[in-house]
Design an enzyme around this catalytic site. Structure first.
Site, PDB file in Angstrom:
ATOM      1  N   ARG A 121       0.844  -1.198   0.000  1.00  0.00           N
ATOM      2  CA  ARG A 121       0.000   0.000   0.000  1.00  0.00           C
ATOM      3  C   ARG A 121       0.879   1.246   0.000  1.00  0.00           C
ATOM      4  O   ARG A 121       1.060   1.908   1.030  1.00  0.00           O
ATOM      5  CB  ARG A 121      -0.953  -0.024   1.191  1.00  0.00           C
ATOM      6  CG  ARG A 121      -1.921  -1.187   1.068  1.00  0.00           C
ATOM      7  CD  ARG A 121      -2.973  -1.193   2.118  1.00  0.00           C
ATOM      8  NE  ARG A 121      -4.063  -0.280   1.832  1.00  0.00           N
ATOM      9  CZ  ARG A 121      -5.185  -0.249   2.543  1.00  0.00           C
ATOM     10  NH1 ARG A 121      -5.357  -1.047   3.559  1.00  0.00           N
ATOM     11  NH2 ARG A 121      -6.144   0.604   2.233  1.00  0.00           N
ATOM     12  N   ASP A 307     -13.626  -4.144  -1.316  1.00  0.00           N
ATOM     13  CA  ASP A 307     -13.925  -4.466   0.085  1.00  0.00           C
ATOM     14  C   ASP A 307     -15.056  -5.486   0.227  1.00  0.00           C
ATOM     15  O   ASP A 307     -15.348  -5.925   1.336  1.00  0.00           O
ATOM     16  CB  ASP A 307     -14.291  -3.191   0.866  1.00  0.00           C
ATOM     17  CG  ASP A 307     -13.065  -2.341   1.169  1.00  0.00           C
ATOM     18  OD1 ASP A 307     -11.942  -2.782   0.862  1.00  0.00           O
ATOM     19  OD2 ASP A 307     -13.241  -1.230   1.711  1.00  0.00           O
TER      20      ASP A 307
HETATM   21  C1  UD1 Z   1      -9.736   3.032   0.786  1.00  0.00           C
HETATM   22  C2  UD1 Z   1     -10.552   2.267   1.793  1.00  0.00           C
HETATM   23  C3  UD1 Z   1     -10.336   0.775   1.638  1.00  0.00           C
HETATM   24  C4  UD1 Z   1     -10.632   0.345   0.215  1.00  0.00           C
HETATM   25  C5  UD1 Z   1      -9.843   1.201  -0.777  1.00  0.00           C
HETATM   26  C6  UD1 Z   1     -10.206   0.932  -2.232  1.00  0.00           C
HETATM   27  C7  UD1 Z   1     -10.689   3.754   3.708  1.00  0.00           C
HETATM   28  C8  UD1 Z   1     -10.353   3.969   5.126  1.00  0.00           C
HETATM   29  N1  UD1 Z   1     -10.156   2.657   3.137  1.00  0.00           N
HETATM   30  O1  UD1 Z   1      -8.370   2.746   1.065  1.00  0.00           O
HETATM   31  O2  UD1 Z   1     -11.219   0.095   2.547  1.00  0.00           O
HETATM   32  O3  UD1 Z   1     -10.260  -1.001   0.046  1.00  0.00           O
HETATM   33  O4  UD1 Z   1     -10.087   2.605  -0.535  1.00  0.00           O
HETATM   34  O5  UD1 Z   1     -11.561   1.091  -2.431  1.00  0.00           O
HETATM   35  O6  UD1 Z   1     -11.430   4.506   3.101  1.00  0.00           O
HETATM   36  N2  UD1 Z   1      -2.209   3.291  -4.376  1.00  0.00           N
HETATM   37  C9  UD1 Z   1      -0.935   3.604  -4.813  1.00  0.00           C
HETATM   38  N3  UD1 Z   1      -0.351   4.729  -4.327  1.00  0.00           N
HETATM   39  C10 UD1 Z   1      -0.975   5.564  -3.450  1.00  0.00           C
HETATM   40  C11 UD1 Z   1      -2.277   5.235  -3.009  1.00  0.00           C
HETATM   41  C12 UD1 Z   1      -2.878   4.087  -3.506  1.00  0.00           C
HETATM   42  O7  UD1 Z   1      -0.340   2.874  -5.622  1.00  0.00           O
HETATM   43  O8  UD1 Z   1      -0.388   6.572  -3.058  1.00  0.00           O
HETATM   44  C13 UD1 Z   1      -2.861   2.066  -4.881  1.00  0.00           C
HETATM   45  C14 UD1 Z   1      -3.106   1.059  -3.748  1.00  0.00           C
HETATM   46  O9  UD1 Z   1      -1.952   0.281  -3.480  1.00  0.00           O
HETATM   47  C15 UD1 Z   1      -4.255   0.253  -4.315  1.00  0.00           C
HETATM   48  C16 UD1 Z   1      -5.062   1.305  -5.080  1.00  0.00           C
HETATM   49  O10 UD1 Z   1      -4.163   2.387  -5.340  1.00  0.00           O
HETATM   50  O11 UD1 Z   1      -3.756  -0.708  -5.220  1.00  0.00           O
HETATM   51  C17 UD1 Z   1      -6.284   1.798  -4.335  1.00  0.00           C
HETATM   52  O12 UD1 Z   1      -5.901   2.388  -3.099  1.00  0.00           O
HETATM   53  P1  UD1 Z   1      -6.713   3.579  -2.446  1.00  0.00           P
HETATM   54  O13 UD1 Z   1      -7.913   3.904  -3.252  1.00  0.00           O
HETATM   55  O14 UD1 Z   1      -5.752   4.671  -2.127  1.00  0.00           O
HETATM   56  O15 UD1 Z   1      -7.171   2.921  -1.070  1.00  0.00           O
HETATM   57  P2  UD1 Z   1      -7.216   3.611   0.361  1.00  0.00           P
HETATM   58  O16 UD1 Z   1      -7.663   5.017   0.245  1.00  0.00           O
HETATM   59  O17 UD1 Z   1      -5.980   3.323   1.114  1.00  0.00           O
END
Ligand code: UD1
Length: 419
Positions: A121, A307
């Site tokens: 993540r 999720d």
């Molecule tokens: C939020 C939710 C989580 C859900 C996810 C996707 C909350 C508290 N959590 O997590 O339950 O599973 O959205 O719907 O709201 N990524 C990157 N770089 C970054 C950020 C993300 O590569 O800087 C990637 C992640 O590794 C993942 C994808 O983008 O593969 C989605 O992540 P993201 O939408 O950011 O999830 P969260 O906001 O952490």
């Protein structure tokens, strides 16, 4: 440590009340820092992730208390922008506090956040977006963000990350002028955050679409505010997939039922019957066994939510027919499948896909390794013949409030024990 003992095979029948959405509440708790004063969040479940976020607010100088299911936050005395290391590392959503702290103080400092064990993540989308509006980021073990004078700009996200969209919405409130965020996440929790920020004095539009406009340089209101988040579509989906696995009849009050693609998928493929009784109250009848789901791929909203992927997989394990699940958000989110196989499930993982051939499940001793994976094991145990034991249920408690009581009230045989 605590475990659930479940005797499977009972139908789920009765009324189910859906909690407010965890994934809305966590960024809202962060956003309350921007306002400096009191925020009341209604229908707030006392789940572990919420408590950790509230403790973070306390460690920054604020305070909180629960009055029944109303969470009262007071952020007037928040005076620190240094996030506490241990609490930060317990929960991924602690990262969303960065945008709020930058908005209020121009600074934030955070150790790499922890959270569910569902694979890599990274936070590069957050960091790149914040840099684009003028935040200086120092990346050592501790990340320090400094952005006193921010630039209102057009920023395009490489991927519609939920957390990065939320962080940028909050941080860019400090930038004078209009910031335009493109390729944003469109999840309902983004709409909730916009509603809250506008309630406290912001001027933001576009949440729920791919382009969000934020007018910066606002002075947040000082008055007390009260906010009702949208209902938790993931809790709702979990109970619907559980009922689709065991059969039953549910009465549910939730505006999400008519909006959610994941629910129409369930009804299309599983011959569930749904009637609107009155307003947002729906009657749903499930006949067992469910029919396999065919091909389902997760993706950013409005695609199928990652999720709910483990819960759908668990439901598919006791269905009739074949299901192919492709995980496109967190490619390694299949660690729980090995545990489902202990129930006799015929499920095989190939890279970011899982192929499931439905059949009968039997009771087993399994261990939860993450929040939604834990929920999928509960679904597996509810539909299995005989007794099952699910250890390490603290993972489930992070996102579901007293799930065993809610399921018991619907007729499930489930109890919590210490070990
Ligand atoms: C939020 C939710 C989580 C859900 C996810 C996707 C909350 C508290 N959590 O997590 O339950 O599973 O959205 O719907 O709201 N990524 C990157 N770089 C970054 C950020 C993300 O590569 O800087 C990637 C992640 O590794 C993942 C994808 O983008 O593969 C989605 O992540 P993201 O939408 O950011 O999830 P969260 O906001 O952490």
């Amino acid at each position: 440590m605590e475990k659930f003992i479940i005797n499977g095979g009972n139908k789920l029948c009765g009324r189910f009340t859906v909690q407010s959405a965890k994934n809305s509440i966590l960024p809202l708790i962060s956003a309350s820092i921007i306002k400096s004063g009191k925020t009341r969040i209604l229908r707030c479940p006392k789940i572990n992730d919420v408590i950790v976020m509230c403790e973070i607010i306390r460690s920054l100088g604020g305070s909180y208390e629960f009055d029944g299911d109303v969470l009262l936050l007071d952020t007037e005395k928040v005076s620190s922008w240094v996030m506490p290391k241990q609490l930060t590392q317990e929960i991924r959503a602690s990262l969303f506090t960065v945008g709020a702290l930058i908005c209020r103080f121009g600074y934030a400092s955070i150790y790499m956040p922890g959270g569910c064990n569902i694979g890599e993540r990274p936070i590069d989308i957050h960091v790149d977006g914040l840099r684009a509006i003028g935040v200086n980021v120092t990346e050592n073990e501790e990340r320090i963000f400094s952005g006193n004078r921010l630039l209102a700009r057009e920023v395009t996200l490489r991927f519609p990350s939920v957390g990065a969209t939320e962080n940028l919405m909050m941080a860019s409130l400090r930038a004078k002028g209009i910031t335009v965020l493109k390729n944003c996440a469109k999840e309902p929790e983004i709409v909730d955050l916009q509603r809250y920020l506008n309630l406290i004095g912001a001027k933001i539009s576009g949440a729920g679409t791919g382009v969000i406009k934020i007018e910066g340089g606002i002075t947040p209101c000082k008055e007390d505010v009260e906010f009702l988040p949208s209902s938790d579509r993931i809790e709702l989906g979990t109970v619907l997939y559980a009922a689709a696995s065991v059969g039953g009849e549910l009465e549910i009050e939730s505006e999400e039922i008519k909006n959610s693609d994941f629910i129409s998928k369930l009804f299309k493929n599983n011959a569930c019957k749904i009637h609107n009784i009155n307003g947002n109250i729906y009657y749903i009848g499930f006949s067992r066994p469910a029919v396999g789901f065919g091909r389902v791929a997760t993706g950013p909203y409005p695609e199928f939510p990652t999720d709910l992927q483990p819960q759908l997989t668990a439901c598919a394990c006791s269905s009739v027919g074949v299901t192919a699940v492709i995980e496109r958000v967190f490619p390694n989110r299949f660690a729980y499948v090995e545990q489902l196989r202990l129930f006799g499930a015929r499920a095989d993982v190939f890279a970011n896909a899982c192929i499931i051939e439905g059949g009968r499940l039997h009771g087993a001793k399994v261990t939860a390794g993450d929040l939604r994976g834990g929920a999928s094991l509960i679904i597996g145990a509810l539909s299995a013949e005989g007794e099952s034991e699910i250890r390490n249920v603290s993972h489930v408690d992070r996102g579901y409030y007293k799930l065993e009581d809610k399921l018991s009230a619907l007729g499930a045989k489930i109890r919590r024990e210490r070990y």
